[in-house]
Design a protein around this motif. Structure first.
Motif, PDB file in Angstrom:
ATOM      1  N   TYR A  68       5.429   2.394   7.333  1.00 20.66           N
ATOM      2  CA  TYR A  68       4.279   1.508   7.175  1.00 20.66           C
ATOM      3  C   TYR A  68       3.020   2.304   6.833  1.00 20.66           C
ATOM      4  O   TYR A  68       2.882   3.462   7.225  1.00 20.66           O
ATOM      5  CB  TYR A  68       4.039   0.711   8.462  1.00 20.66           C
ATOM      6  N   CYS A  69       2.103   1.648   6.145  1.00 18.88           N
ATOM      7  CA  CYS A  69       0.868   2.311   5.737  1.00 18.88           C
ATOM      8  C   CYS A  69      -0.103   2.504   6.890  1.00 18.88           C
ATOM      9  O   CYS A  69      -0.960   3.377   6.842  1.00 18.88           O
ATOM     10  CB  CYS A  69       0.197   1.525   4.610  1.00 18.88           C
ATOM     11  N   SER A  70       0.034   1.678   7.919  1.00 18.56           N
ATOM     12  CA  SER A  70      -0.911   1.736   9.043  1.00 18.56           C
ATOM     13  C   SER A  70      -0.254   1.189  10.303  1.00 18.56           C
ATOM     14  O   SER A  70       0.794   0.534  10.249  1.00 18.56           O
ATOM     15  CB  SER A  70      -2.151   0.891   8.721  1.00 18.56           C
ATOM     16  N   ASN A  71      -0.911   1.420  11.421  1.00 15.42           N
ATOM     17  CA  ASN A  71      -0.438   0.854  12.680  1.00 15.42           C
ATOM     18  C   ASN A  71      -0.535  -0.670  12.656  1.00 15.42           C
ATOM     19  O   ASN A  71       0.271  -1.358  13.278  1.00 15.42           O
ATOM     20  CB  ASN A  71      -1.236   1.408  13.863  1.00 15.42           C
ATOM     21  N   THR A  72      -1.507  -1.194  11.928  1.00 16.01           N
ATOM     22  CA  THR A  72      -1.661  -2.646  11.820  1.00 16.01           C
ATOM     23  C   THR A  72      -0.418  -3.268  11.190  1.00 16.01           C
ATOM     24  O   THR A  72       0.133  -4.248  11.704  1.00 16.01           O
ATOM     25  CB  THR A  72      -2.915  -2.992  10.990  1.00 16.01           C
ATOM     26  N   CYS A  73       0.038  -2.710  10.079  1.00 13.77           N
ATOM     27  CA  CYS A  73       1.238  -3.241   9.413  1.00 13.77           C
ATOM     28  C   CYS A  73       2.479  -3.047  10.288  1.00 13.77           C
ATOM     29  O   CYS A  73       3.340  -3.931  10.337  1.00 13.77           O
ATOM     30  CB  CYS A  73       1.435  -2.594   8.048  1.00 13.77           C
ATOM     31  N   ALA A  74       2.578  -1.924  10.954  1.00 11.86           N
ATOM     32  CA  ALA A  74       3.728  -1.669  11.839  1.00 11.86           C
ATOM     33  C   ALA A  74       3.744  -2.686  12.972  1.00 11.86           C
ATOM     34  O   ALA A  74       4.796  -3.284  13.276  1.00 11.86           O
ATOM     35  CB  ALA A  74       3.684  -0.250  12.385  1.00 11.86           C
ATOM     36  N   SER A  75       2.600  -2.931  13.582  1.00 13.40           N
ATOM     37  CA  SER A  75       2.515  -3.894  14.691  1.00 13.40           C
ATOM     38  C   SER A  75       2.803  -5.306  14.210  1.00 13.40           C
ATOM     39  O   SER A  75       3.541  -6.053  14.868  1.00 13.40           O
ATOM     40  CB  SER A  75       1.120  -3.847  15.330  1.00 13.40           C
ATOM     41  N   ARG A  76       2.228  -5.677  13.067  1.00 13.30           N
ATOM     42  CA  ARG A  76       2.457  -7.010  12.528  1.00 13.30           C
ATOM     43  C   ARG A  76       3.939  -7.234  12.249  1.00 13.30           C
ATOM     44  O   ARG A  76       4.492  -8.288  12.556  1.00 13.30           O
ATOM     45  CB  ARG A  76       1.623  -7.202  11.256  1.00 13.30           C
ATOM     46  N   SER A  77       4.611  -6.227  11.710  1.00  5.51           N
ATOM     47  CA  SER A  77       6.044  -6.340  11.425  1.00  5.51           C
ATOM     48  C   SER A  77       6.865  -6.423  12.698  1.00  5.51           C
ATOM     49  O   SER A  77       7.831  -7.194  12.776  1.00  5.51           O
ATOM     50  CB  SER A  77       6.508  -5.146  10.586  1.00  5.51           C
ATOM     51  N   THR A  78       6.490  -5.652  13.696  1.00  3.81           N
ATOM     52  CA  THR A  78       7.193  -5.680  14.980  1.00  3.81           C
ATOM     53  C   THR A  78       7.057  -7.047  15.644  1.00  3.81           C
ATOM     54  O   THR A  78       8.038  -7.610  16.144  1.00  3.81           O
ATOM     55  CB  THR A  78       6.651  -4.575  15.911  1.00  3.81           C
ATOM     56  N   VAL A  79       5.848  -7.588  15.635  1.00  2.00           N
ATOM     57  CA  VAL A  79       5.613  -8.913  16.225  1.00  2.00           C
ATOM     58  C   VAL A  79       6.384  -9.982  15.450  1.00  2.00           C
ATOM     59  O   VAL A  79       7.012 -10.871  16.055  1.00  2.00           O
ATOM     60  CB  VAL A  79       4.099  -9.232  16.274  1.00  2.00           C
ATOM     61  N   ALA A  80       6.384  -9.907  14.131  1.00  2.00           N
ATOM     62  CA  ALA A  80       7.120 -10.891  13.319  1.00  2.00           C
ATOM     63  C   ALA A  80       8.611 -10.817  13.611  1.00  2.00           C
ATOM     64  O   ALA A  80       9.281 -11.858  13.728  1.00  2.00           O
ATOM     65  CB  ALA A  80       6.852 -10.654  11.834  1.00  2.00           C
ATOM     66  N   ALA A  81       9.152  -9.617  13.747  1.00  2.36           N
ATOM     67  CA  ALA A  81      10.580  -9.465  14.055  1.00  2.36           C
ATOM     68  C   ALA A  81      10.885 -10.014  15.442  1.00  2.36           C
ATOM     69  O   ALA A  81      11.911 -10.686  15.653  1.00  2.36           O
ATOM     70  CB  ALA A  81      10.986  -7.999  13.959  1.00  2.36           C
ATOM     71  N   TYR A  82      10.007  -9.765  16.391  1.00  2.00           N
ATOM     72  CA  TYR A  82      10.189 -10.277  17.755  1.00  2.00           C
ATOM     73  C   TYR A  82      10.187 -11.811  17.749  1.00  2.00           C
ATOM     74  O   TYR A  82      11.055 -12.452  18.348  1.00  2.00           O
ATOM     75  CB  TYR A  82       9.091  -9.745  18.672  1.00  2.00           C
ATOM     76  N   ARG A  83       9.221 -12.393  17.060  1.00  2.75           N
ATOM     77  CA  ARG A  83       9.140 -13.858  17.008  1.00  2.75           C
ATOM     78  C   ARG A  83      10.341 -14.468  16.313  1.00  2.75           C
ATOM     79  O   ARG A  83      10.839 -15.520  16.710  1.00  2.75           O
ATOM     80  CB  ARG A  83       7.852 -14.291  16.316  1.00  2.75           C
ATOM     81  N   ALA A  84      10.840 -13.794  15.277  1.00  2.00           N
ATOM     82  CA  ALA A  84      12.030 -14.284  14.577  1.00  2.00           C
ATOM     83  C   ALA A  84      13.238 -14.254  15.518  1.00  2.00           C
ATOM     84  O   ALA A  84      14.061 -15.175  15.508  1.00  2.00           O
ATOM     85  CB  ALA A  84      12.294 -13.449  13.332  1.00  2.00           C
ATOM     86  N   ARG A  85      13.355 -13.216  16.325  1.00  2.00           N
ATOM     87  CA  ARG A  85      14.474 -13.122  17.282  1.00  2.00           C
ATOM     88  C   ARG A  85      14.348 -14.206  18.352  1.00  2.00           C
ATOM     89  O   ARG A  85      15.348 -14.783  18.786  1.00  2.00           O
ATOM     90  CB  ARG A  85      14.502 -11.746  17.954  1.00  2.00           C
ATOM     91  N   ASP A 101       0.823  -1.200   0.000  1.00  2.00           N
ATOM     92  CA  ASP A 101       0.000   0.000   0.000  1.00  2.00           C
ATOM     93  C   ASP A 101       0.862   1.257   0.000  1.00  2.00           C
ATOM     94  O   ASP A 101       1.909   1.324   0.647  1.00  2.00           O
ATOM     95  CB  ASP A 101      -0.925   0.029   1.219  1.00  2.00           C
ATOM     96  N   VAL A 102       0.380   2.254  -0.717  1.00  2.00           N
ATOM     97  CA  VAL A 102       1.016   3.563  -0.774  1.00  2.00           C
ATOM     98  C   VAL A 102       0.525   4.365   0.429  1.00  2.00           C
ATOM     99  O   VAL A 102      -0.608   4.207   0.879  1.00  2.00           O
ATOM    100  CB  VAL A 102       0.641   4.264  -2.099  1.00  2.00           C
ATOM    101  N   TYR A 103       1.380   5.237   0.957  1.00  2.00           N
ATOM    102  CA  TYR A 103       0.992   6.113   2.068  1.00  2.00           C
ATOM    103  C   TYR A 103       1.649   7.468   1.914  1.00  2.00           C
ATOM    104  O   TYR A 103       2.599   7.636   1.150  1.00  2.00           O
ATOM    105  CB  TYR A 103       1.383   5.495   3.423  1.00  2.00           C
ATOM    106  N   VAL A 104       1.122   8.446   2.633  1.00  2.00           N
ATOM    107  CA  VAL A 104       1.765   9.751   2.747  1.00  2.00           C
ATOM    108  C   VAL A 104       2.261   9.873   4.177  1.00  2.00           C
ATOM    109  O   VAL A 104       1.531   9.580   5.128  1.00  2.00           O
ATOM    110  CB  VAL A 104       0.829  10.914   2.349  1.00  2.00           C
TER     111      VAL A 104
END
Length: 177
Positions: free
Chosen positions: A157-174, A144-147
């Motif tokens: 990130y386009c939204s807080n949802t994508c930011a949170s999802r990415s943060t959780v994925a990075a945490y789980r990967a660690r 998604d495009v964002y300003v």
């Protein structure tokens, strides 16, 4: 980031157009216009022909092309291609109780109103606030495009949802490591 109300909503229209679900079928543009009917004169026919739908897709593609550009020169080329499709005829109005400018005349064809509003809104943000303010979401699986309206131009990130999802994925990967 502080930018004028009409310009900010015009760039939001541009972002929404770039992110429109074109996989929804040949009537995606008509559905988009109906969802954004506040931009058009009351009683406007919001149906597009197949050729007009193709033109709306071209406008959406150009907005996305600006967002994915990697340099100011690329942004300028792509933004100028979008502006070449626009036919601005600005006029002042206070239809909502607040004096502001519209970019396309109210009797302009629907697609001209859409393209002109999108082009002018996007160009205002790029010219006034920098080409880096338009981007594409960094979340895996999202394009998604964002300003970026953050104070320090740090949005990824386009939204807080994508930011949170990415943060959780990075945490789980660690945690796996």
């Amino acid at each position: 980031m502080d930018y004028d109300t009409y310009g900010s909503t015009a760039v939001e229209l541009a972002i929404d157009l770039a992110n429109a679900d074109r996989d929804a079928g040949p009537d995606w543009a008509t559905a988009f216009l109906r969802a954004h009917d506040e931009w058009f004169e009351p009683g406007s026919v919001l149906d597009l022909s197949p050729a007009e739908t193709g033109q709306a897709a071209t406008t959406a593609d150009l907005v996305r092309a600006v967002a994915v550009a990697q340099s100011e020169a690329e942004v300028m080329d792509r933004l100028n291609a979008l502006l070449a499709l626009a036919h601005p005829k600005p006029y002042a109005t206070d239809h909502d109780g607040e004096l502001h400018l519209h970019y396309a005349r109210p009797d302009a064809p629907l697609l001209e109103q859409l393209t002109t509003t999108v082009a002018m809104g996007l160009s205002q943000v790029v010219v006034q606030h920098g080409w880096q303010r338009i981007g594409v979401c960094s979340a895996e699986g999202c394009d998604d495009v964002y300003v970026d309206t953050s104070r320090n131009a740090s949005r990824r990130y386009c939204s807080n949802t994508c930011a949170s999802r990415s943060t959780v994925a990075a945490y789980r990967a660690r945690q796996k490591s």
